[in-house]
Design a protein around this motif. Structure first.
Motif, PDB file in Angstrom:
ATOM      1  N   LEU A 100      48.745   0.084  39.122  1.00 22.52           N
ATOM      2  CA  LEU A 100      47.399   0.560  39.444  1.00 22.52           C
ATOM      3  C   LEU A 100      46.370  -0.551  39.236  1.00 22.52           C
ATOM      4  O   LEU A 100      46.233  -1.079  38.127  1.00 22.52           O
ATOM      5  CB  LEU A 100      47.071   1.757  38.556  1.00 22.52           C
ATOM      6  N   LEU A 101      45.641  -0.904  40.295  1.00 20.88           N
ATOM      7  CA  LEU A 101      44.597  -1.933  40.178  1.00 20.88           C
ATOM      8  C   LEU A 101      43.211  -1.320  40.058  1.00 20.88           C
ATOM      9  O   LEU A 101      42.305  -1.905  39.484  1.00 20.88           O
ATOM     10  CB  LEU A 101      44.619  -2.861  41.403  1.00 20.88           C
ATOM     11  N   LYS A 132      51.905  -2.699  56.496  1.00 22.95           N
ATOM     12  CA  LYS A 132      51.540  -3.032  55.109  1.00 22.95           C
ATOM     13  C   LYS A 132      50.119  -3.572  55.023  1.00 22.95           C
ATOM     14  O   LYS A 132      49.506  -3.953  56.024  1.00 22.95           O
ATOM     15  CB  LYS A 132      52.508  -4.081  54.555  1.00 22.95           C
ATOM     16  N   ALA A 133      49.649  -3.687  53.798  1.00 24.38           N
ATOM     17  CA  ALA A 133      48.328  -4.258  53.537  1.00 24.38           C
ATOM     18  C   ALA A 133      48.426  -5.147  52.299  1.00 24.38           C
ATOM     19  O   ALA A 133      49.376  -5.034  51.519  1.00 24.38           O
ATOM     20  CB  ALA A 133      47.316  -3.145  53.302  1.00 24.38           C
ATOM     21  N   ALA A 134      47.451  -6.027  52.145  1.00 20.68           N
ATOM     22  CA  ALA A 134      47.467  -6.972  51.030  1.00 20.68           C
ATOM     23  C   ALA A 134      46.368  -6.628  50.015  1.00 20.68           C
ATOM     24  O   ALA A 134      45.393  -5.949  50.341  1.00 20.68           O
ATOM     25  CB  ALA A 134      47.277  -8.391  51.552  1.00 20.68           C
ATOM     26  N   VAL A 135      46.545  -7.120  48.804  1.00 18.75           N
ATOM     27  CA  VAL A 135      45.619  -6.828  47.702  1.00 18.75           C
ATOM     28  C   VAL A 135      44.178  -7.201  48.074  1.00 18.75           C
ATOM     29  O   VAL A 135      43.251  -6.394  47.885  1.00 18.75           O
ATOM     30  CB  VAL A 135      46.054  -7.572  46.409  1.00 18.75           C
ATOM     31  N   GLY A 136      43.974  -8.414  48.589  1.00 16.01           N
ATOM     32  CA  GLY A 136      42.611  -8.882  48.850  1.00 16.01           C
ATOM     33  C   GLY A 136      41.831  -7.952  49.777  1.00 16.01           C
ATOM     34  O   GLY A 136      40.767  -7.441  49.397  1.00 16.01           O
ATOM     35  N   PRO A 137      42.342  -7.687  50.986  1.00 13.40           N
ATOM     36  CA  PRO A 137      41.602  -6.812  51.900  1.00 13.40           C
ATOM     37  C   PRO A 137      41.413  -5.385  51.378  1.00 13.40           C
ATOM     38  O   PRO A 137      40.394  -4.748  51.672  1.00 13.40           O
ATOM     39  CB  PRO A 137      42.469  -6.814  53.161  1.00 13.40           C
ATOM     40  N   MET A 138      42.354  -4.882  50.594  1.00 16.83           N
ATOM     41  CA  MET A 138      42.188  -3.512  50.087  1.00 16.83           C
ATOM     42  C   MET A 138      41.119  -3.467  48.989  1.00 16.83           C
ATOM     43  O   MET A 138      40.311  -2.546  48.931  1.00 16.83           O
ATOM     44  CB  MET A 138      43.524  -2.942  49.593  1.00 16.83           C
ATOM     45  N   LEU A 139      41.090  -4.483  48.133  1.00 13.40           N
ATOM     46  CA  LEU A 139      40.017  -4.520  47.123  1.00 13.40           C
ATOM     47  C   LEU A 139      38.668  -4.798  47.789  1.00 13.40           C
ATOM     48  O   LEU A 139      37.623  -4.357  47.316  1.00 13.40           O
ATOM     49  CB  LEU A 139      40.317  -5.574  46.053  1.00 13.40           C
ATOM     50  N   ARG A 140      38.707  -5.523  48.907  1.00 18.06           N
ATOM     51  CA  ARG A 140      37.476  -5.770  49.660  1.00 18.06           C
ATOM     52  C   ARG A 140      36.905  -4.449  50.174  1.00 18.06           C
ATOM     53  O   ARG A 140      35.704  -4.202  50.125  1.00 18.06           O
ATOM     54  CB  ARG A 140      37.814  -6.692  50.844  1.00 18.06           C
ATOM     55  N   GLU A 173      35.095 -14.723  45.780  1.00 20.26           N
ATOM     56  CA  GLU A 173      35.480 -15.206  44.446  1.00 20.26           C
ATOM     57  C   GLU A 173      36.269 -14.125  43.684  1.00 20.26           C
ATOM     58  O   GLU A 173      37.333 -14.388  43.121  1.00 20.26           O
ATOM     59  CB  GLU A 173      34.160 -15.508  43.723  1.00 20.26           C
ATOM     60  N   ALA A 174      35.757 -12.895  43.730  1.00 21.78           N
ATOM     61  CA  ALA A 174      36.410 -11.798  43.009  1.00 21.78           C
ATOM     62  C   ALA A 174      37.785 -11.496  43.620  1.00 21.78           C
ATOM     63  O   ALA A 174      38.755 -11.237  42.899  1.00 21.78           O
ATOM     64  CB  ALA A 174      35.532 -10.548  43.055  1.00 21.78           C
ATOM     65  N   LEU A 175      37.870 -11.546  44.939  1.00 24.63           N
ATOM     66  CA  LEU A 175      39.147 -11.234  45.585  1.00 24.63           C
ATOM     67  C   LEU A 175      40.167 -12.337  45.357  1.00 24.63           C
ATOM     68  O   LEU A 175      41.362 -12.060  45.158  1.00 24.63           O
ATOM     69  CB  LEU A 175      38.944 -11.002  47.086  1.00 24.63           C
ATOM     70  N   ALA A 176      39.718 -13.577  45.359  1.00 23.64           N
ATOM     71  CA  ALA A 176      40.647 -14.679  45.103  1.00 23.64           C
ATOM     72  C   ALA A 176      41.212 -14.569  43.695  1.00 23.64           C
ATOM     73  O   ALA A 176      42.424 -14.738  43.488  1.00 23.64           O
ATOM     74  CB  ALA A 176      39.939 -16.024  45.304  1.00 23.64           C
ATOM     75  N   ALA A 177      40.365 -14.243  42.725  1.00 26.52           N
ATOM     76  CA  ALA A 177      40.848 -14.111  41.340  1.00 26.52           C
ATOM     77  C   ALA A 177      41.893 -13.003  41.259  1.00 26.52           C
ATOM     78  O   ALA A 177      42.943 -13.156  40.629  1.00 26.52           O
ATOM     79  CB  ALA A 177      39.683 -13.827  40.392  1.00 26.52           C
ATOM     80  N   GLY A 209      45.841 -12.673  39.759  1.00 28.16           N
ATOM     81  CA  GLY A 209      46.048 -11.383  39.097  1.00 28.16           C
ATOM     82  C   GLY A 209      44.960 -11.052  38.091  1.00 28.16           C
ATOM     83  O   GLY A 209      45.151 -10.218  37.205  1.00 28.16           O
ATOM     84  N   ASP A 210      43.792 -11.690  38.247  1.00 25.28           N
ATOM     85  CA  ASP A 210      42.689 -11.464  37.294  1.00 25.28           C
ATOM     86  C   ASP A 210      41.676 -10.515  37.927  1.00 25.28           C
ATOM     87  O   ASP A 210      40.945 -10.882  38.846  1.00 25.28           O
ATOM     88  CB  ASP A 210      42.039 -12.815  36.963  1.00 25.28           C
ATOM     89  N   LEU A 211      41.629  -9.279  37.405  1.00 23.31           N
ATOM     90  CA  LEU A 211      40.753  -8.267  37.997  1.00 23.31           C
ATOM     91  C   LEU A 211      39.347  -8.265  37.409  1.00 23.31           C
ATOM     92  O   LEU A 211      38.472  -7.532  37.883  1.00 23.31           O
ATOM     93  CB  LEU A 211      41.372  -6.878  37.804  1.00 23.31           C
ATOM     94  N   ALA A 212      39.112  -9.073  36.373  1.00 25.78           N
ATOM     95  CA  ALA A 212      37.815  -9.002  35.679  1.00 25.78           C
ATOM     96  C   ALA A 212      36.636  -9.296  36.610  1.00 25.78           C
ATOM     97  O   ALA A 212      35.656  -8.542  36.606  1.00 25.78           O
ATOM     98  CB  ALA A 212      37.815  -9.933  34.465  1.00 25.78           C
ATOM     99  N   PRO A 213      36.686 -10.339  37.447  1.00 28.06           N
ATOM    100  CA  PRO A 213      35.534 -10.575  38.343  1.00 28.06           C
ATOM    101  C   PRO A 213      35.321  -9.423  39.328  1.00 28.06           C
ATOM    102  O   PRO A 213      34.180  -9.037  39.606  1.00 28.06           O
ATOM    103  CB  PRO A 213      35.917 -11.871  39.083  1.00 28.06           C
ATOM    104  N   PHE A 214      36.402  -8.853  39.838  1.00 24.83           N
ATOM    105  CA  PHE A 214      36.300  -7.687  40.737  1.00 24.83           C
ATOM    106  C   PHE A 214      35.598  -6.528  40.016  1.00 24.83           C
ATOM    107  O   PHE A 214      34.686  -5.896  40.558  1.00 24.83           O
ATOM    108  CB  PHE A 214      37.703  -7.279  41.196  1.00 24.83           C
ATOM    109  N   GLU A 215      36.020  -6.274  38.785  1.00 24.48           N
ATOM    110  CA  GLU A 215      35.446  -5.141  38.055  1.00 24.48           C
ATOM    111  C   GLU A 215      33.974  -5.351  37.735  1.00 24.48           C
ATOM    112  O   GLU A 215      33.164  -4.430  37.835  1.00 24.48           O
ATOM    113  CB  GLU A 215      36.270  -4.882  36.780  1.00 24.48           C
TER     114      GLU A 215
END
Ligand code: AMP
Ligand code: MG
Length: 497
Positions: free
Chosen positions: A31-32, A124-132, A445-449, A454-460
């Motif tokens: 879970l992200l 399928k989908a990738a982490v970056g676009p889904m968090l975007r 920047e947040a998506l690249a991290a 695997g660093d979710l802190a900037p996204f959060e």
């Protein structure tokens, strides 16, 4: 197995409009992101589920009780070219719930594997676009703009292969429905007028119940969709949102913003702004968006001609009339939004043309001096209180700004009353002009991290900031700064495929 109290009206009412299909199993779900506020709004009982159980659930490995996963059929005009066969190639509607406010909402997985509509895609989908999609969609929601919402994102633990291998992910998306202009196009092309009628009646019952039983309800549906799209487009334009891929399959019948692929927010004001790597002709440039919305509505109208009148010529005349209302509807919403942004609460003689001209000359000024769109509006609110220095600092050349400010002050004075007028105006303007939008460099920047490290802190942190776009908070200043010009010169967005 949790129970979401699904009530699946699409699957029940419209057999033949979808294919039943199971999500692909994923090896190591993690879970992200979980939108607990939205889960509560939907009345989903997630109590007692720990992170691994939630990851199993939102990866599709475990389906809630009553889920009926289906891939919906749709067609669509992509960049003006009709594609008769699109459909959910990497998404599944798993069910519908009635939320705490009594609204019916779809819960769908995106990136859950191949379906009968996948064509050559991997589903399928990738982490970056889904968090975007989480960041931009939640920002839109916080800005008060109708949008689909992100409920959860799960990393699948397997790679997806694009230009390079990327970590895979699944997004759980919540929508008023996933009915699109393209859904109507599919059944007008492959089905019968009777199938289009059933679809239209379903759309009316679900989204425009005031039209139920009306004799001219299909014409009414066109006008009602035009009205919601006009309101939506005005909101997009006022925050500088560029959808990027306004294909007819990405225009929703309920009037929500849907499908966050190559979207972006404008930074320096430029009506021709376009960031999508695949939009070389600028078909979906910022200033084209209202025109494209109207074009898409015309494609919707075409699908319903046989329902509108038996005589085709007559049907076309009636449908055209309904679609032609879009321009005036859009103008109305745009002007109302413009007045709020300019801090104008009252009316003056010839107000529509006076205020439109005032707004357009402001935009011309921002364009000529390449001023940041969001900050210019926000600093104009400060100017309403007499604090003009922050506004002036945004403009390389002062005389044009000064001339415009004189016009604006005169227009404000025409309606100002007591001594508090300036402060009241500033407060009104701060509710209409966000301080914070998703800044492109911060999003990247947040998506690249998240995706690379695997660093979710900037996204959060960014997501947290985007939830309060109208509150100016010095602690969040780095999220409000425009992207450097050099970054924007190179900035391209990609479809999340
Ligand atoms: P979009 O550009 O996301 O609106 O998608 C356009 C069409 O391509 C839709 O029918 C999608 O389901 C389909 N599609 C996009 N990505 C994939 C993928 N990775 N696998 C299968 N189908 C996809
Ligand atoms: Mg799409």
């Amino acid at each position: 197995m949790p129970n979401f109290a699904f009530d699946n009206s699409y699957a029940r009412t419209l057999p033949g409009f979808y294919e039943a299909c199971r999500p692909a199993a994923v090896p190591a779900p993690e879970l992200l992101f979980l939108n607990r506020g939205l889960a509560a709004e939907l009345g989903l009982d997630l109590d007692g589920l720990d992170a691994p159980a939630l990851a199993e659930l939102f990866s599709g490995n475990v389906l809630p009780e009553g889920a009926e996963p289906i891939a919906q059929a749709y067609a669509g005009h992509q960049f003006g070219q009709f594609n008769p066969q699109l459909g959910d190639g990497r998404a599944l509607l798993i069910g519908e719930v009635i939320d705490r406010h009594g609204r019916r909402r779809d819960i769908a997985l995106k990136g859950s594997g191949r379906t009968p509509f996948s064509r050559r895609g991997d589903g399928k989908a990738a982490v970056g676009p889904m968090l975007r999609e989480v960041l931009v969609g939640e920002a839109m929601h916080a800005l008060g703009i109708p949008t689909t919402r992100a409920l959860a994102v799960v990393a699948t633990g397997e790679p997806v292969y694009r230009e390079r291998a990327l970590p895979g992910a699944i997004l759980t998306r919540v929508a008023a429905s996933h009915l699109r202009v393209g859904t109507f196009q599919f059944f007008a092309t492959h089905g019968t007028p009777e199938m289009v009628r059933r679809l239209a009646d379903y759309a009316i019952t679900r989204h425009y119940p005031e039209l139920i039983g009306a004799d001219d309800r299909y014409l009414g549906l066109l006008a009602a969709v035009a009205e919601r799209q006009a309101a939506l487009l005005a909101q997009w334009m006022h925050v500088g949102f560029i959808h990027g891929v306004m294909n007819t399959d990405n225009m929703g019948i309920p009037g929500e913003t849907i499908d966050y692929g190559p979207c972006a927010f404008m930074e320096a004001y430029d009506p021709r702004a376009v960031f999508s790597s695949i939009d070389a002709m600028g078909r979906y440039a910022y200033e084209e968006q209202p025109r494209i919305a109207r074009w898409n509505l015309a494609r919707l109208a075409e699908t319903m001609l046989p329902l509108i009148a038996a005589n085709e010529g007559h049907a076309i005349a009636l449908a055209s009339e309904a679609i032609d209302t879009f321009a005036a509807r859009y103008r109305h919403h745009w002007l109302a939004g413009l007045r709020a942004k300019l801090g104008l609460a009252g009316r003056v003689a010839d107000g529509d043309s006076v205020d439109t001209a005032l707004g357009e000359s402001w935009l011309d000024l921002l364009h000529a001096q390449q001023v940041d769109y969001t900050l210019a509006w926000r600093r104009l609110a400060d100017a309403a209180e007499g604090n003009e220095a922050p506004l002036r600092a945004l403009f390389p050349s002062q005389p044009g700004l000064e001339r415009w400010l004189q016009r604006w002050r005169a227009r404000c004075a025409a309606e100002a009353t007591g001594p508090e007028a300036g402060a009241d105006r500033a407060a009104l303007m701060r509710r209409a002009n966000p301080w914070l939008i998703p800044r492109n460099h911060r999003v990247e920047e947040a998506l690249a991290a998240a995706s690379d490290d695997g660093d979710l802190a900037p996204f959060e942190r960014l997501l947290d900031a985007l939830r309060r776009p109208y509150d100016e908070d010095p602690a969040l200043a780095r999220h409000a700064e425009p992207a450097p010009a050099a970054f924007m010169a190179e900035f391209r967005t990609y479809c999340g495929t």
